[in-house]
Scaffold this motif. Sequence first.
Motif, mmCIF file in Angstrom:
data_model
loop_
_atom_site.group_PDB
_atom_site.id
_atom_site.type_symbol
_atom_site.label_atom_id
_atom_site.label_comp_id
_atom_site.label_asym_id
_atom_site.label_seq_id
_atom_site.Cartn_x
_atom_site.Cartn_y
_atom_site.Cartn_z
ATOM 1 N N THR A 129 0.854 -1.196 0.000
ATOM 2 C CA THR A 129 0.000 0.000 0.000
ATOM 3 C C THR A 129 0.885 1.240 0.000
ATOM 4 N N LEU A 130 0.681 2.122 -0.973
ATOM 5 C CA LEU A 130 1.481 3.349 -1.097
ATOM 6 C C LEU A 130 0.800 4.545 -0.423
ATOM 7 N N VAL A 131 -0.513 4.662 -0.571
ATOM 8 C CA VAL A 131 -1.268 5.773 0.018
ATOM 9 C C VAL A 131 -2.522 5.184 0.656
ATOM 10 N N SER A 132 -2.795 5.604 1.866
ATOM 11 C CA SER A 132 -3.998 5.108 2.550
ATOM 12 C C SER A 132 -4.737 6.200 3.302
ATOM 13 N N SER A 133 -4.368 7.449 3.085
ATOM 14 C CA SER A 133 -5.031 8.552 3.792
ATOM 15 C C SER A 133 -5.317 9.695 2.825
ATOM 16 N N ASP A 134 -6.313 10.501 3.210
ATOM 17 C CA ASP A 134 -6.695 11.694 2.434
ATOM 18 C C ASP A 134 -7.023 11.367 0.984
ATOM 19 N N LEU A 135 -7.627 10.225 0.774
ATOM 20 C CA LEU A 135 -8.154 9.868 -0.531
ATOM 21 C C LEU A 135 -9.669 9.770 -0.417
ATOM 22 N N HIS A 136 -10.371 10.363 -1.376
ATOM 23 C CA HIS A 136 -11.837 10.288 -1.355
ATOM 24 C C HIS A 136 -12.310 9.110 -2.207
ATOM 25 N N PHE A 137 -12.254 9.294 -3.506
ATOM 26 C CA PHE A 137 -12.640 8.217 -4.403
ATOM 27 C C PHE A 137 -11.768 8.336 -5.656
ATOM 28 N N PRO A 138 -10.519 7.861 -5.583
ATOM 29 C CA PRO A 138 -9.651 7.925 -6.764
ATOM 30 C C PRO A 138 -10.235 7.095 -7.898
ATOM 31 N N ASN A 139 -10.104 7.612 -9.117
ATOM 32 C CA ASN A 139 -10.769 6.964 -10.250
ATOM 33 C C ASN A 139 -9.810 6.347 -11.258
ATOM 34 N N ASP A 140 -8.659 6.990 -11.499
ATOM 35 C CA ASP A 140 -7.727 6.448 -12.493
ATOM 36 C C ASP A 140 -6.308 6.816 -12.091
ATOM 37 N N ILE A 141 -5.321 6.132 -12.701
ATOM 38 C CA ILE A 141 -3.921 6.331 -12.355
ATOM 39 C C ILE A 141 -3.067 6.159 -13.601
ATOM 40 N N THR A 142 -1.953 6.909 -13.702
ATOM 41 C CA THR A 142 -1.018 6.823 -14.827
ATOM 42 C C THR A 142 0.397 6.955 -14.290
ATOM 43 N N LEU A 143 1.396 6.672 -15.145
ATOM 44 C CA LEU A 143 2.782 6.583 -14.690
ATOM 45 C C LEU A 143 3.727 7.277 -15.648
ATOM 46 N N ASP A 144 4.652 8.080 -15.092
ATOM 47 C CA ASP A 144 5.806 8.603 -15.818
ATOM 48 C C ASP A 144 6.967 7.655 -15.505
ATOM 49 N N GLU A 145 7.256 6.708 -16.426
ATOM 50 C CA GLU A 145 8.263 5.689 -16.152
ATOM 51 C C GLU A 145 9.657 6.272 -16.006
ATOM 52 N N ASN A 146 9.968 7.344 -16.766
ATOM 53 C CA ASN A 146 11.314 7.933 -16.679
ATOM 54 C C ASN A 146 11.566 8.560 -15.314
ATOM 55 N N ALA A 147 10.572 9.230 -14.774
ATOM 56 C CA ALA A 147 10.738 9.902 -13.481
ATOM 57 C C ALA A 147 10.322 9.024 -12.318
ATOM 58 N N GLY A 148 9.651 7.870 -12.601
ATOM 59 C CA GLY A 148 9.179 7.004 -11.531
ATOM 60 C C GLY A 148 8.128 7.687 -10.667
ATOM 61 N N ARG A 149 7.207 8.425 -11.337
ATOM 62 C CA ARG A 149 6.183 9.166 -10.594
ATOM 63 C C ARG A 149 4.789 8.781 -11.087
ATOM 64 N N LEU A 150 3.902 8.589 -10.121
ATOM 65 C CA LEU A 150 2.503 8.247 -10.386
ATOM 66 C C LEU A 150 1.616 9.494 -10.280
ATOM 67 N N TYR A 151 0.557 9.527 -11.076
ATOM 68 C CA TYR A 151 -0.439 10.594 -11.026
ATOM 69 C C TYR A 151 -1.811 9.942 -10.997
ATOM 70 N N TRP A 152 -2.720 10.457 -10.171
ATOM 71 C CA TRP A 152 -4.061 9.902 -10.108
ATOM 72 C C TRP A 152 -5.119 11.012 -10.050
ATOM 73 N N THR A 153 -6.312 10.655 -10.484
ATOM 74 C CA THR A 153 -7.449 11.585 -10.410
ATOM 75 C C THR A 153 -8.342 11.170 -9.253
#
Length: 611
Positions: free
Chosen positions: A187-211
């Motif tokens: 588990t990476l995040v378990s707090s301050d999330l309401h209802f995340p809907n989708d997720i994407t990845l910047d593989e070069n920077a190793g960073r995730l983004y979610w809506t």
Amino acid sequence: MANVYPLSVLLLGVTFTVLTSITSSGESSKLVILVADLGRDPQPASLHMINLHHLNLSTIEKPFLISPMAIEFDEVGEHIYWTDITMKQVRRADIDGGKFQVISQLHATSSPKGLTVDSGTRHMFYTDDGADSIVKVQMTTLVTATIIDTGLHTPRGIVADTGYRRLYWVDRGKIETSDYMGDLRKTLVSSDLHFPNDITLDENAGRLYWTDTAGYIGSILVDGSDRKTVLTQGGTKFFFISFYNELLYYTVFGNDTINIISADGIYWAPLKASTIQSCAGIHVFSPSYNNSAPCPDGQYGNTCDPCGHCAYICEKTTGLCYGGCSPGYTGDKCTAVCTPGTFGDECGSVCFNCNTGSVCDPVTGQCPDGCQPGWRGSHCDIACDANTHGELCVSCGYCAGGVSCDQVSGVCPDGCQYGWIGDKCDRECPTNTYGASCAACGFCAGGVSCDNVSGKCEAGCHAGWTGEKCDRSCQPNTYGTSCASCGHCAGGAFCNRSSGLCPTGCQDGWTTLLCNIKTVGATAENQTSIDNADGIPPTGTLIGIASAGILLIVVVVAVTVCVLTKGIKCRGMTDTDFKHRDHIQHATVEDSYTMYTKKVSSVHILQQDEM
């Protein structure tokens, strides 16, 4: 098969329409956006493929396409994959819309939402928030396996890290990760999330983004650290998201716009197509871009060529300018300078009144050689105020009738007001002139100038002149400011027009300096002789007058002295002597006056030793 539609796209700040076919066997797209469209009555649900390099759109429409959600592309097999929550299916089709195939037919309680593809390993993964599971599909054999079915609560978006072969997904209230087998789960995040809907990845920077439907886009590193908020918009139901080449592409539930922002959330640009009704899943890819790392900012393409003059975002795959061009440039890559006579954002402004032979600056719109006469302002778009003219809006001169001068030349159309001259009526008449034509003043008294408008001599006229403007000479044989008649000058001569004096003296029988009084009797006792034009008596006459005056003074002094000495004889003078003195005094004074009137040039002066 795919139907090709015009793409009306708001990409550079303006809307334009183009039409170009896309084929799988022909030319390759440089940058493609796949969009699942839920449709809006009467428009049915559909799948759209936007070729940004050619700025066109193709649409896939099938009778059994009802509620498409997530969408992906297999670059090796050249298949489009998508989920349909109403049909309870995972499907695929060729890039041109042909060969529809059902990959997975789910149970009635299932609801396939998220989808991700690893073309290299030939695996596809999807989430089922009805069965609370994650499923892996081998894309060549279509063998299906559930890899996670515990600890999930409506899983939705999922993305594969193809380099490390790990999966990342969003679930209600948390973000998790595992390997392709469902092992090494964390588990990476378990707090301050309401209802995340989708997720994407910047593989070069190793960073995730979610809506998150709570109205924000969040970000963390793949190890769960460095959490950030990229964008916040209260009340916005952020839906699906895709990362490509340092840009985020996302959709909003029920909205027809594809939104593009920089990964730091600073710059934003909208992408609209007239056939898209309600955006859902989105996936961005390039079949021709092969850079292992993105180009530096301001460069694009496989060889990192310089970007054009983008106002905000230069897309690093195609060089397209998202959000429009900097002022002075146009074109999809903002490399073209505005055509002469236009300037500004998208060259949408027209140059105005630059001086003849010059055009405005394509960036600022300023005229390099100034404005045409009659205009002002940095863009020469402001007409000069009334009663001004020329490039600098100089005030008009004194035009007749209060009429404004010509706005360009400054010429007064009806001439000048009194007291002013020149085409522009901006030169005052010289001193001692008046009126519209600067006529010379008359002969005003005291050398004072006349009124510069009326020409009237306020101080009156100089002697010898008359009229309100003192411009009419007195009649011959008159003089003075009232043009009085001259006296009786000898020889018929005219008197001096200023003083009235007779230059030749008086006619016989007339006297005084002005020769205007008749003499009395034959002695002509009142006659006056004037021998020059200035009315000055002859020299001999002046000597006679002076001598008589001196003699009179001597007699008066002598009498006074005798009176003061109370009758004492002065130096032994006898009565006879006094009588003799009185006789001489009387004769001398009388004779002196007679000599003056008869032009006698000498006089007998009584010497003291004769007394």
